[in-house]
Write an enzyme that holds these catalytic residues in place. Sequence first.
Site, PDB file in Angstrom:
ATOM      1  N   GLU A 244      14.678 -23.252 -13.717  1.00  0.00           N
ATOM      2  CA  GLU A 244      15.636 -23.081 -14.824  1.00  0.00           C
ATOM      3  C   GLU A 244      17.007 -23.006 -14.179  1.00  0.00           C
ATOM      4  O   GLU A 244      17.390 -22.004 -13.594  1.00  0.00           O
ATOM      5  CB  GLU A 244      15.304 -21.820 -15.622  1.00  0.00           C
ATOM      6  N   CYS A 278      22.984 -18.490 -18.482  1.00  0.00           N
ATOM      7  CA  CYS A 278      22.765 -19.928 -18.267  1.00  0.00           C
ATOM      8  C   CYS A 278      22.838 -20.700 -19.575  1.00  0.00           C
ATOM      9  O   CYS A 278      23.418 -21.789 -19.638  1.00  0.00           O
ATOM     10  CB  CYS A 278      21.406 -20.152 -17.606  1.00  0.00           C
TER      11      CYS A 278
END
Length: 470
Positions: A244, A278
């Site tokens: 990720e 993120c």
Amino acid sequence: MAYANAQALLEAIQPATGGTEIYDPATGELVGRVAQKTGEDLDAAVASAKAAQPGWDKLGHEERKRLLNAAADNIEANAEALAELLSREQGKPLNGPNARFEVGGAASWLRAATAYEVEPEVVVDDGETYAAKHYRALGVVGAIGPWNWPMMISIWQLAPSLRMGNTVVMKPSEYTPLSVLALVHILNEVLPADVLQIVAGGREVGEKLSGHPDIAKIMFTGSTRTGKAIIRSSADTVKRLTMELGGNDAGIVLEDADPKAIAQDLFWGAFINTGQTCAALKRLYVPESIYDEVCTELTAVAKAMPMGIGLDENNVLGPLQNKAQYDIVADLVADAVNSGATVLLGANPDDQAPGYFYPTTLISDIAPDNRLVTEEQFGPALPIIKVKNSEEAVELANSLDVGLGASVWSSDREKALEVAAQIESGTVWINSHGTIDPRVPFGGAKQSGYGLEFGLDGLKALAQPQIIKG
């Protein structure tokens, strides 16, 4: 065991003497000390986890689920001590979608890992051929976590791994090791010995973990650059990977949106955890027809959000976690201002004040190729880009090599869905941004990584599919 406060919890995890000192990014005050481990320590942790894995696997799904739920109970029993430590080390305030929210999310995601049955799947059964797909434990999983959501993302990595019968060796960020050490300590008061290991150290530990021959899979959350290094170092042992990576998420506002109605959700989509997320909204595309109104409403919301020391119950925005990230944000905003963009709010840090506080910043009238738009700022600064229509917005949104998340804002759900289908990202939210759910798979597109987390798909990603035919 319930710890009365963060200091009591620190005393249980930090060395009696020595260790690396960790400082509060809001005040500069000493938080605690962490013993730095080496490659040899990592080897020992992996060996212990490998030895414990067969027994953990043999417990079966039901007993592992029971233990994981008991571990979630222990998080909840120590929630305030964990939140206080997290606020002091990471900087995020106790209130708002911050420290207490993160600790609660850690418990919730741990329970979510127990919510699904992972049964064999019949692939063919036609009277002549029978084949079924089973999901077996991989072995030892290596988990490398970030500093922005250190507790919750650690749970995202360890919970499905443990549920599927794997053991885990964790390497926390050098910036926030105490939070993860405390979390693992709380979990290990419930879990059997050696199934969950943690090795706090520097680059040497991370590099050795990603290439270790006895690690079957790496789970990593962090920058694309570091992710590529992990991919390279894992290649010789052909490890399974869930990556990720960086985001720089786009938000697209359509002409029929109500600027006042969406302003609060736009703000939190961009500024949750002071922008250090993120999957935060990092570039906002708005049509000419409502551009000024969106800017006005969003600025009004942003002005009302208090920023300051995390332990102050009034604050909902905190500092950048570290000086390196502060410098990145300051540099990108300065570049935007120097280019002639308009400052709607912020962009005026007090360099003499303690802590890595960068003011909430909104920038308008900015070119779509400005660095503040094209590079992930990972902080409290949002560029608002004017576009002619949704077609131009989609083209710009897709122009970068990342695609973690995106959002579409509209009063017309069907139109929003039509635009969402054109966006190159792992997730597209409608009239929200970054609202993750433990039941809903999550993963990136393009250079934002690969592999899915959460839900049943996330559990299966922590297992080796095995076909039995006959």
